[in-house]
Design a protein around this motif. Sequence first.
Motif, mmCIF file in Angstrom:
data_model
loop_
_atom_site.group_PDB
_atom_site.id
_atom_site.type_symbol
_atom_site.label_atom_id
_atom_site.label_comp_id
_atom_site.label_asym_id
_atom_site.label_seq_id
_atom_site.Cartn_x
_atom_site.Cartn_y
_atom_site.Cartn_z
ATOM 1 N N ILE A 230 -4.897 -9.765 -10.213
ATOM 2 C CA ILE A 230 -5.830 -8.820 -9.849
ATOM 3 C C ILE A 230 -6.005 -8.561 -8.252
ATOM 4 O O ILE A 230 -6.064 -7.452 -7.708
ATOM 5 N N THR A 231 -5.846 -9.767 -7.657
ATOM 6 C CA THR A 231 -6.396 -9.628 -6.042
ATOM 7 C C THR A 231 -4.852 -8.924 -5.528
ATOM 8 O O THR A 231 -5.160 -8.088 -4.511
ATOM 9 N N ALA A 232 -3.680 -9.118 -6.039
ATOM 10 C CA ALA A 232 -2.704 -8.360 -5.483
ATOM 11 C C ALA A 232 -2.565 -6.965 -5.678
ATOM 12 O O ALA A 232 -2.370 -6.065 -4.893
ATOM 13 N N LEU A 233 -3.154 -6.440 -6.786
ATOM 14 C CA LEU A 233 -3.170 -4.969 -7.249
ATOM 15 C C LEU A 233 -4.492 -4.454 -6.339
ATOM 16 O O LEU A 233 -4.286 -3.215 -6.402
ATOM 17 N N LYS A 234 -5.507 -5.234 -6.176
ATOM 18 C CA LYS A 234 -6.792 -4.525 -5.732
ATOM 19 C C LYS A 234 -6.739 -4.531 -4.314
ATOM 20 O O LYS A 234 -7.570 -3.752 -3.714
ATOM 21 N N ASP A 235 -5.901 -5.016 -3.378
ATOM 22 C CA ASP A 235 -5.597 -4.942 -2.062
ATOM 23 C C ASP A 235 -5.071 -3.696 -1.789
ATOM 24 O O ASP A 235 -3.883 -3.466 -1.953
ATOM 25 N N ARG A 236 -5.785 -2.707 -1.179
ATOM 26 C CA ARG A 236 -5.282 -1.272 -0.831
ATOM 27 C C ARG A 236 -4.018 -1.501 -0.192
ATOM 28 O O ARG A 236 -3.163 -0.566 -0.095
ATOM 29 N N LYS A 237 -4.190 -1.940 0.944
ATOM 30 C CA LYS A 237 -3.118 -2.017 1.983
ATOM 31 C C LYS A 237 -1.818 -2.451 1.330
ATOM 32 O O LYS A 237 -0.842 -1.881 1.390
ATOM 33 N N ILE A 238 -1.923 -3.599 0.634
ATOM 34 C CA ILE A 238 -0.645 -4.071 0.026
ATOM 35 C C ILE A 238 -0.407 -3.297 -1.152
ATOM 36 O O ILE A 238 1.018 -3.092 -1.280
ATOM 37 N N PHE A 239 -1.095 -2.837 -1.846
ATOM 38 C CA PHE A 239 -0.753 -1.880 -3.037
ATOM 39 C C PHE A 239 -0.073 -0.572 -2.420
ATOM 40 O O PHE A 239 0.992 -0.101 -2.914
ATOM 41 N N LEU A 240 -0.480 0.028 -1.276
ATOM 42 C CA LEU A 240 0.034 1.250 -0.713
ATOM 43 C C LEU A 240 1.647 0.750 -0.260
ATOM 44 O O LEU A 240 2.739 1.452 -0.438
ATOM 45 N N LEU A 241 1.705 -0.313 0.550
ATOM 46 C CA LEU A 241 2.867 -0.821 0.964
ATOM 47 C C LEU A 241 3.968 -1.040 -0.007
ATOM 48 O O LEU A 241 5.118 -0.712 -0.001
ATOM 49 N N ALA A 242 3.429 -1.810 -1.088
ATOM 50 C CA ALA A 242 4.304 -2.312 -2.186
ATOM 51 C C ALA A 242 4.789 -1.024 -2.870
ATOM 52 O O ALA A 242 5.947 -1.036 -3.354
ATOM 53 N N PHE A 243 3.829 -0.097 -2.951
ATOM 54 C CA PHE A 243 4.445 1.157 -3.709
ATOM 55 C C PHE A 243 5.249 2.176 -2.853
ATOM 56 O O PHE A 243 6.206 2.474 -3.576
ATOM 57 N N ILE A 244 5.461 2.077 -1.671
ATOM 58 C CA ILE A 244 6.287 2.628 -0.892
ATOM 59 C C ILE A 244 7.652 1.894 -0.902
ATOM 60 O O ILE A 244 8.692 2.439 -0.972
ATOM 61 N N LEU A 245 7.674 0.674 -0.836
ATOM 62 C CA LEU A 245 8.650 -0.098 -0.815
ATOM 63 C C LEU A 245 9.391 -0.002 -2.273
ATOM 64 O O LEU A 245 10.704 -0.071 -2.203
#
Length: 356
Positions: A230-245
Amino acid sequence: MQDTYQVLRKHKWKILVSFAVAAFLIFVMTFLIGFNDVVSALGKAKWEWVLFNIVLEIGINVVWTLRWKLILDVVDTSPKFTTLLMLLLASLFGNNVTPSAAGGEPLRAYLLKEVEGTPFEIGFASSTADRVFEFLPFVLISIIAALFLLSWNIPPVTRIFVIAMIIASITLFGILIYAGLRKEITQRVIISIARSIYPTAVRLTKKEISFNEISDRIIFYINRFSTGFITALKDRKIFLLAFILSFAMWGFDMLRMYVCFGALGVYPPVLPLVIIYTIGILISLLPLLPGAWGIREATLIGLFAVVGVSADVVMAASLIDRLASYFVPTIIGALAALYYGRKIKNKSVNSPSADA
């Protein structure tokens, strides 16, 4: 957990049978298409394009490692990039040679634990969250692909099979996401399963352990897994970067397949290629055979026929694709697995009191 050697030894017959089935399927398809036609198509391949395809695959693995590192830095402390890349390739080796004996995510978590000391449940949460990000673009494209398939003039059996594979893939990853988000329900289900097999397991292992101890361990590991997930999915910055990658990886994959056909001097329409190859990738995610050999090729041949690409060209392009996406990562991953396997073995010899 078992190391890579133990997994391969334990499941050696299953692995050999799986490869035999895959080889038989490839042989039958090549025979029906015509060996000479496939060999002739491969003989016309532009090898500089083939090498470029391998470079693109390297790019995919670099982006994949970067995405995993971003997630790990949120839930724990990530090791250096090169170590993480080698651990990823080692896990890919295990995943590529076993149809279902050693899932990529548990193997990644195990290697991360043994090599870097990261708790298994944290490593598993990070690798599972990583797969969720990878799967998001394919969910979007596969839904569009399913709609397009309904309008294409393809045999009903092919249509039903492909849509069933899409639904199965989405369901599989949906269960993983649900397990990460709803820990209470996950705990109840797993504890219920553990309770049913507990008496048999105790008789077979002859270990003195109460079910309360097992239940406490299950709750502890699921809590740690769910928190990291949940921590990984809820971090907005990481979510956006991971989604772009993830979309970058998907784009590299589409470009790779186009390069495979381009190497043969064939340039299929881009939109159908995107839809068809996305379906091929989704089918490859299902642990039916090692790398879904044979099953994916049959699907691609049937679907590319709709847009006028001959079966011999599709098979030749698929073999060029497999060289970059399967054989090269598997060989490098095997070397990485051997290296880390010896490292883990030496560590266990030097620390006999450590937990297995």
